[in-house]
Structure formats: C-alpha cells, structure tokens
Design an enzyme around this catalytic site. Structure first.
Site, PDB file in Angstrom:
ATOM      1  N   LYS A   1       0.827  -1.209   0.000  1.00 51.43           N
ATOM      2  CA  LYS A   1       0.000   0.000   0.000  1.00 51.43           C
ATOM      3  C   LYS A   1       0.860   1.257   0.000  1.00 51.43           C
ATOM      4  O   LYS A   1       0.512   2.280  -0.592  1.00 51.43           O
ATOM      5  CB  LYS A   1      -0.951  -0.014   1.189  1.00 51.43           C
ATOM      6  CG  LYS A   1      -2.063  -1.066   1.074  1.00 51.43           C
ATOM      7  CD  LYS A   1      -3.003  -0.994   2.255  1.00 51.43           C
ATOM      8  CE  LYS A   1      -4.184  -1.938   2.096  1.00 51.43           C
ATOM      9  NZ  LYS A   1      -3.796  -3.354   2.127  1.00 51.43           N
TER      10      LYS A   1
ATOM     11  N   GLU B   1      -3.599   6.708   8.589  1.00 54.21           N
ATOM     12  CA  GLU B   1      -4.393   7.634   7.791  1.00 54.21           C
ATOM     13  C   GLU B   1      -5.673   7.977   8.529  1.00 54.21           C
ATOM     14  O   GLU B   1      -6.076   7.304   9.488  1.00 54.21           O
ATOM     15  CB  GLU B   1      -4.696   7.059   6.403  1.00 54.21           C
ATOM     16  CG  GLU B   1      -5.535   5.813   6.388  1.00 54.21           C
ATOM     17  CD  GLU B   1      -5.702   5.240   4.988  1.00 54.21           C
ATOM     18  OE1 GLU B   1      -4.824   5.448   4.134  1.00 54.21           O
ATOM     19  OE2 GLU B   1      -6.716   4.561   4.759  1.00 54.21           O
TER      20      GLU B   1
ATOM     21  N   HIS C   1     -14.409  -6.845   7.267  1.00 48.47           N
ATOM     22  CA  HIS C   1     -13.670  -6.172   6.196  1.00 48.47           C
ATOM     23  C   HIS C   1     -13.577  -7.011   4.916  1.00 48.47           C
ATOM     24  O   HIS C   1     -12.763  -6.734   4.044  1.00 48.47           O
ATOM     25  CB  HIS C   1     -12.256  -5.786   6.649  1.00 48.47           C
ATOM     26  CG  HIS C   1     -12.245  -4.839   7.815  1.00 48.47           C
ATOM     27  ND1 HIS C   1     -12.561  -3.499   7.698  1.00 48.47           N
ATOM     28  CD2 HIS C   1     -11.977  -5.052   9.123  1.00 48.47           C
ATOM     29  CE1 HIS C   1     -12.474  -2.927   8.893  1.00 48.47           C
ATOM     30  NE2 HIS C   1     -12.130  -3.836   9.768  1.00 48.47           N
TER      31      HIS C   1
ATOM     32  N   ARG D   1      -5.142  -8.523 -10.150  1.00 52.92           N
ATOM     33  CA  ARG D   1      -5.664  -9.839 -10.543  1.00 52.92           C
ATOM     34  C   ARG D   1      -7.129  -9.694 -10.898  1.00 52.92           C
ATOM     35  O   ARG D   1      -7.691  -8.610 -10.803  1.00 52.92           O
ATOM     36  CB  ARG D   1      -5.519 -10.816  -9.372  1.00 52.92           C
ATOM     37  CG  ARG D   1      -6.146 -10.260  -8.097  1.00 52.92           C
ATOM     38  CD  ARG D   1      -6.249 -11.259  -6.988  1.00 52.92           C
ATOM     39  NE  ARG D   1      -6.572 -10.650  -5.711  1.00 52.92           N
ATOM     40  CZ  ARG D   1      -7.772 -10.251  -5.332  1.00 52.92           C
ATOM     41  NH1 ARG D   1      -8.797 -10.388  -6.159  1.00 52.92           N
ATOM     42  NH2 ARG D   1      -7.975  -9.716  -4.143  1.00 52.92           N
TER      43      ARG D   1
END
Length: 480
Positions: free
Chosen positions: A115, A199, A234, A291
């Site tokens: 990330k 973040e 999640h 993908r």
C-alpha cells in the site's frame, strides 16, 4: 496459445477453464489430494496432483507448478485469484521459463502489493488520497503527533495487508500505542511484514472499485464501477454494478483516476482500483488488486465483456478491440458470495458433507461454483462454495431475481450465508441504496436473522394449515 494451466481450484478454476474451452484452448488442472474429485479436475483436459491438502503443500508450490507446466508443454498459466495470483516472484519465474503469465507484469504486482509503494507510485498523478502518512511508522510518539495533525479517529493499516488483517481503528490517543503494537504483530504474523502506516479514518464510507483493462499496446480503459460496501470482517459478501450513488460525472472522474493508477505502474491486463467514497461524494484511492476480482461477474453482465477472455487475448499480445466510447452500462447485476459459514454463529466456517446441493437457474441467474452434491467442504481453504449472480434490466428486477434464486438454492449438510444474503436483499437500507460499509454493524445480528427465520416458518405453517382445512372442506362438498 493452445494449452493453459490454471493454478487454482474451485469455482474460479472452473470459470477460467470454461472461457478457455470456448476459445478452443486446452486446459490443465492442478489439484491437492483432497480435491481429487472436484469439478474443476473433471472438467479440465488434463489434471495433475500437485501435493497434499494444505495450500502450502500444494497450491502455493510455485516451482512445482512451473515444472509440471513445462513437462506438459503448457503455453500459459492463469493464476485465478488468491494463492499465487499476486506473487510477483512466481509471475517472474513463469516468464523466465518461457511460459506466458496471464496477468500483469511482476513490476505492477510488486508496486501495488504494498500500500505504501502504491501511494508513492500514484502521488504524481493527482489521485485523491486519504489524509495521513505515506511511509512506514513504528514510533508511537511520532504516530501520536501525526494523529493529532490529521485528527482522531485514525486508522492503522498494514502496508502488505488485506482482508482486514493488521488494521486497527483508534478513537483516542490513549489507545494508540497498544493498538499500534497489535497491528504490527498481526501484520508480521499474517504477511511477514510488520510495516504499518496511519491515515484518517473515514467514518461512513462506501467501498467503490473500478475495473480497468489494458493491453501491451498502450491502450487503457475502465469498465465502470462495482459497489462492494456490504462486508463482514472487512471482507466483501455482496457486490453490485453499477453503484446507486454514482452519477455520470462522478463515474467518469473515478474511471479516469483508476486509469491513471493503472498507468502509474505500467499495468497490463485486468485489474481493479479500489476507492473509498465519503458521505460528501469525495473519493480516495485505497489500493489496486493486480488480478481478477471475485466479483468480476457483475461487471461482465452489465458490459457484455468476458474478462477472462480479455486477459487471455492481452497475454497473447492482441490489441483491445474496443475503446472507452464503445462501452456502455446495460442493466444491473448483484452478487452474493455463498460461504460455508454460519451467520448465526458470527460467520464461523461450517465444514461437512454436502448432503444436498442444488443450485438455482433460470433467466438472469448465473451460478459460478466448484462443488457438487456429496462432496466434502474442506477446512484447508477459503470457505466460499459459490458466487450467485443475478441480472435484470433494473436494480429492482436484479434484486427480486436474487431473492428467488436464494429461495431455490438447496444446501444441506453445512450452514451457508444464503439466509444472510436474503436478510441483506430484503433490508430497506439496501433496497433504498442508503447504506455504507457499516451495514452489518448497524443492521445485522444473529438474533434478528433468527427471529426473521422463525417468523417466516410460523407464517408458512399457518398457510399450510389453512390450505389443508380448505382442501378438506372442498372434499366434503357433495357432487352436483
């Protein structure tokens, strides 16, 4: 390309093989000892056992899979999703052995697999980002200073993460140090990489992703969005296309941003750029999945494009035969991931034998599955049995077809997420389009599902008794 090895199992292996057969390409299945009689093994032209049941002794043995591919004169390897699909080293080795890798280059996989590296790659492309820090952090005191700048609540995220692992929401400064240690520990355990970053936590976001497609000739385009906000732990459970909250202007902006992300890493093939959309319709880059996505069928249904076919054509060096202007959204599609999980027991995996397994069919119904009646659901892999997808001219029609398909789906022997899917598709928040990633937290509980199920059983019993009494009364009537 005359022969493809599919380095995967279950429904995705079968789905790739069906397109390959349609294109006149032979297929090779690999399987573990526990999957010997699986449908993807029976469907393939050739099948080879790659090892024992645990994935680290079978489906994750990249070198062994490559050697098998070479011995069988395979031209290309399709990784599906999961397992080795986002393993840059495996992709590189496939190409080094003169086998075509049906996916993006290893460079793109490496960049977007982190990330932090992904944020760095796209920072010059004017892509909106969630406020925060774009480098790994381990010092709690520095983390506190950053959190004070961007404001609580904050989100601690694993750089190499996915599926909610290594992720912690921190509401107050006093909890930051402990939650940071937990996130680092979990990231190290899950990914072998304890790098985390911070973040701003977006309170009520929607999870919107854009399907991108590019070739080796410099052509990039997007195939619109998918709404993926219905999640548990999640992880996505329900997806749809298009999203009810995007207008044409926002759709175009997000599509253009996704294409920029793909260009930032010289992406080739089919990929997905994920965004968070806040309550004010501001969108922020989240990550890129290098993908094919689990939920790709909803995009195929609204565009008429076979994404696996395009992956193969791009890997063969062909030019995309359509442009952005050629693509149009037609109708609406919804998808339910049917997991062997018990929604009444916090979605715990449910293993056992499929004593009865009959999938739905009919107009606008698509079932991508990899199981048959009588098969065991193994404990070694992801518990997804199938993907149930329905299509309609309108969202309402797609939802109604989904509810009928769920009703027609017969599974005995294991618990599934079918009752949960019914709960979602019947819920007013979902039907109105007024929901976000906290849908499960806000509206769902095992007690509510249990109560709904019991009430439906009670009503069914009343109707049955009424019908019985009416039938008996009619039988008593004398003949004229």
């Amino acid at each position: 390309m005359k022969k493809i090895l599919v380095a995967n199992r279950g429904e995705i292996a079968l789905r790739v093989m069906k397109t390959a057969r349609k294109m006149g390409i032979k297929t090779v299945a690999v399987f573990s000892t526990v999957d010997r009689n699986a449908p993807h093994v029976k469907y393939a032209d050739e099948a080879v056992c790659v090892g024992e049941a645990p994935s680290n002794k079978s489906y994750l043995l990249g070198d062994k899979i490559i050697e098998l591919a070479k011995s069988l004169n395979v031209d290309g390897i399709h990784p599906g999703y999961g397992f080795l699909s986002e393993n840059a080293e495996f992709a590189e080795k496939v190409e080094q052995n003169n086998i075509t890798w049906i996916g993006p280059g290893s460079k793109a996989i490496r960049i977007m697999g982190s990330k932090l590296a992904a944020k760095d790659a796209v920072k010059d492309y004017d892509i909106p980002m969630v406020p925060g820090i774009d480098e790994a952090i381990t010092d709690p005191e520095r983390a506190k200073r950053i959190a004070a700048e961007i404001g609580f609540p904050i989100l601690i995220k694993a750089s190499a993460g996915g599926g909610g692992k290594g992720m912690r929401i921190v509401e107050q400064e006093k909890d930051l140090e402990d939650q940071m240690k937990r996130a680092i520990s979990e990231a190290e355990s899950a990914f072998g990489d304890g790098s985390v970053f911070i973040e701003k936590y977006i309170g009520s976001p929607r999870h919107i992703e854009i399907q991108v497609l590019s070739d080796t000739w410099g052509n990039y385009l997007h195939l619109f969005e998918r709404e993926c906000s219905i999640q548990r732990r999640h992880q996505k459970v329900v997806e749809e296309a298009p999203s009810v909250v995007l207008n044409e202007e926002l759709r175009q902006k997000m599509g253009e941003a996704a294409v920029k992300v793909a260009k930032a890493c010289d992406y080739v093939g089919a990929g997905t750029v994920e965004f968070l959309l806040d309550e004010n319709k501001n969108f922020y880059f989240l990550e890129m999945n290098t993908r094919l996505q689990v939920e790709h069928p909803v995009t195929e249904l609204i565009t008429g494009i076979d994404l696996v076919e395009q992956q193969i054509r791009v890997a063969r060096g062909e030019v995309l035969k359509f442009s952005q202007q050629d693509l149009k959204i037609s109708g609406h599609a919804v998808e339910l991931r049917v997991y062997a999980e018990d929604p009444l027991e916090d979605f715990m995996p449910s293993v056992g034998t499929l004593e009865k397994y009959r999938g739905p069919s009919g107009e606008g119904v698509r079932l991508d599955d990899g199981f048959e009646e009588g098969m065991e659901v193994p404990i070694y892999y992801d518990p997804m049995l199938a993907k149930l997808i329905t299509y309609g001219k309108s969202r309402e029609e797609a939802i109604q077809r989904m509810l009928q398909a769920i009703k027609d789906y017969e599974v005995k022997g294991v618990s599934t997420t079918l009752p949960f899917g019914k709960f979602v598709f019947e819920h007013e928040a979902f039907r109105s389009g007024n929901f976000d990633t906290h849908f499960v937290k806000k509206y769902y509980s095992a007690e509510k599902l249990q109560s709904q199920t019991e009430e439906e059983a009670r009503l069914a019993a009343i109707i049955a008794i009424r019908q019985y009494l009416e039938d008996r009364e009619q039988l008593r009537l004398p003949n004229n």
